[in-house]
Each structure stands twice: as structure tokens, then as C-alpha cells.
Design a protein around this motif. Sequence first.
Motif, mmCIF file in Angstrom:
data_model
loop_
_atom_site.group_PDB
_atom_site.id
_atom_site.type_symbol
_atom_site.label_atom_id
_atom_site.label_comp_id
_atom_site.label_asym_id
_atom_site.label_seq_id
_atom_site.Cartn_x
_atom_site.Cartn_y
_atom_site.Cartn_z
ATOM 1 N N ILE A 1 0.877 -1.162 0.000
ATOM 2 C CA ILE A 1 0.000 0.000 0.000
ATOM 3 C C ILE A 1 0.913 1.210 0.000
ATOM 4 O O ILE A 1 1.464 1.572 1.021
ATOM 5 C CB ILE A 1 -0.924 -0.003 1.236
ATOM 6 C CG1 ILE A 1 -1.769 -1.269 1.262
ATOM 7 C CG2 ILE A 1 -1.789 1.243 1.246
ATOM 8 C CD1 ILE A 1 -2.570 -1.453 2.511
ATOM 9 N N GLU A 2 1.091 1.801 -1.178
ATOM 10 C CA GLU A 2 2.045 2.895 -1.301
ATOM 11 C C GLU A 2 1.469 4.227 -0.851
ATOM 12 O O GLU A 2 2.047 4.910 -0.030
ATOM 13 C CB GLU A 2 2.546 2.987 -2.736
ATOM 14 C CG GLU A 2 3.388 1.790 -3.119
ATOM 15 C CD GLU A 2 3.795 1.800 -4.567
ATOM 16 O OE1 GLU A 2 3.577 2.804 -5.247
ATOM 17 O OE2 GLU A 2 4.335 0.777 -5.006
ATOM 18 N N ALA A 3 0.356 4.625 -1.378
ATOM 19 C CA ALA A 3 -0.203 5.924 -1.024
ATOM 20 C C ALA A 3 -1.714 5.805 -0.900
ATOM 21 O O ALA A 3 -2.386 5.367 -1.816
ATOM 22 C CB ALA A 3 0.143 6.952 -2.086
ATOM 23 N N LEU A 44 -8.352 2.910 5.041
ATOM 24 C CA LEU A 44 -8.271 1.941 3.954
ATOM 25 C C LEU A 44 -9.698 1.484 3.661
ATOM 26 O O LEU A 44 -10.353 0.905 4.522
ATOM 27 C CB LEU A 44 -7.385 0.762 4.373
ATOM 28 C CG LEU A 44 -7.186 -0.347 3.362
ATOM 29 C CD1 LEU A 44 -6.526 0.185 2.101
ATOM 30 C CD2 LEU A 44 -6.351 -1.447 3.965
ATOM 31 N N THR A 45 -10.192 1.767 2.472
ATOM 32 C CA THR A 45 -11.580 1.463 2.134
ATOM 33 C C THR A 45 -11.691 0.178 1.323
ATOM 34 O O THR A 45 -10.697 -0.319 0.786
ATOM 35 C CB THR A 45 -12.192 2.614 1.307
ATOM 36 O OG1 THR A 45 -11.475 2.697 0.063
ATOM 37 C CG2 THR A 45 -12.113 3.937 2.051
ATOM 38 N N LYS A 46 -12.921 -0.331 1.201
ATOM 39 C CA LYS A 46 -13.160 -1.514 0.374
ATOM 40 C C LYS A 46 -12.797 -1.213 -1.075
ATOM 41 O O LYS A 46 -12.238 -2.061 -1.766
ATOM 42 C CB LYS A 46 -14.629 -1.933 0.450
ATOM 43 C CG LYS A 46 -15.036 -2.569 1.748
ATOM 44 C CD LYS A 46 -16.402 -3.197 1.553
ATOM 45 C CE LYS A 46 -17.297 -3.033 2.713
ATOM 46 N NZ LYS A 46 -18.624 -3.621 2.485
ATOM 47 N N ALA A 47 -13.108 -0.016 -1.528
ATOM 48 C CA ALA A 47 -12.788 0.361 -2.909
ATOM 49 C C ALA A 47 -11.277 0.356 -3.129
ATOM 50 O O ALA A 47 -10.796 -0.102 -4.174
ATOM 51 C CB ALA A 47 -13.361 1.743 -3.221
ATOM 52 N N HIS A 48 -10.535 0.832 -2.135
ATOM 53 C CA HIS A 48 -9.074 0.846 -2.262
ATOM 54 C C HIS A 48 -8.532 -0.588 -2.261
ATOM 55 O O HIS A 48 -7.626 -0.905 -3.031
ATOM 56 C CB HIS A 48 -8.443 1.663 -1.135
ATOM 57 C CG HIS A 48 -6.998 1.951 -1.358
ATOM 58 N ND1 HIS A 48 -6.570 2.954 -2.194
ATOM 59 C CD2 HIS A 48 -5.893 1.343 -0.897
ATOM 60 C CE1 HIS A 48 -5.248 2.954 -2.220
ATOM 61 N NE2 HIS A 48 -4.809 1.985 -1.436
#
Length: 116
Positions: free
Chosen positions: A5-7, A13-17
Motif C-alpha cells: 500500500i504505497e499511497a 483503507l476502504t473496500k474500494a481501495h
Amino acid sequence: MEITIEAIETPALTKAHLADLLFEQIGLNKRESKDMVEAFFELIANSLIEGEDVKISGFGNFQIRTKAPRPGRNPRTGEAIPIGARRVATFHASAKLKEQISGSIAEEIEWSLGSE
């Protein structure tokens, strides 16, 4: 394969992410990524709703706890109000996760002390 997880643009932290990470780093298509993330969280939620503990090795345990009824009060008026029995979800981080978290803080402290 390690997922990084870079940026993260948002503070959470979302489900979409998570779905985007699966798409970018593992190569699933966007629909499969979204469905996999949704299925994962649905499985955890359904297990907890049924009263089952959820244990994720190296991460932690989700458990359902039944809280007894207790007396409470309205903070605005001071009036006594009974609080009914309820079920709540709790999370306990694994020793491995706690170690990683405290290790990352120690590294940040060492880095900041060394750079002065």
C-alpha cells in the motif's frame, strides 16, 4: 507475492481501495476484485451475526460479546435511563500484528532520532 500500500489518499483503507489493490497488484479484473472484497467482508459479518468467532491468522480475532443490561443516564438531563442487553463485536489484534505495529513505531523513532 506481497501486496503493498504505497499511497492512500484517504485516512482510512476502504473496500474500494482494497479492490483497486487486487486489480493493480494481482491482476484480477475490477469486477472480480470488487466481488472478492465484498464476499470477504460479507463472510466475516455473517459469521459474527451467527455468533461465531472469526480468527485471521497473523492479524487478529473478531468476537461477539453479549453485554448485560445496566443503568445509564442522559448526559444532558442527568435522567436515569436503563440500557438494555446487547451484542457487540470486539477485535483483538494478534501478537504478530502488535509486534509489527510496535516495530514500525520503533523504526520511525530511530529514524527521527538519527536524522537530527
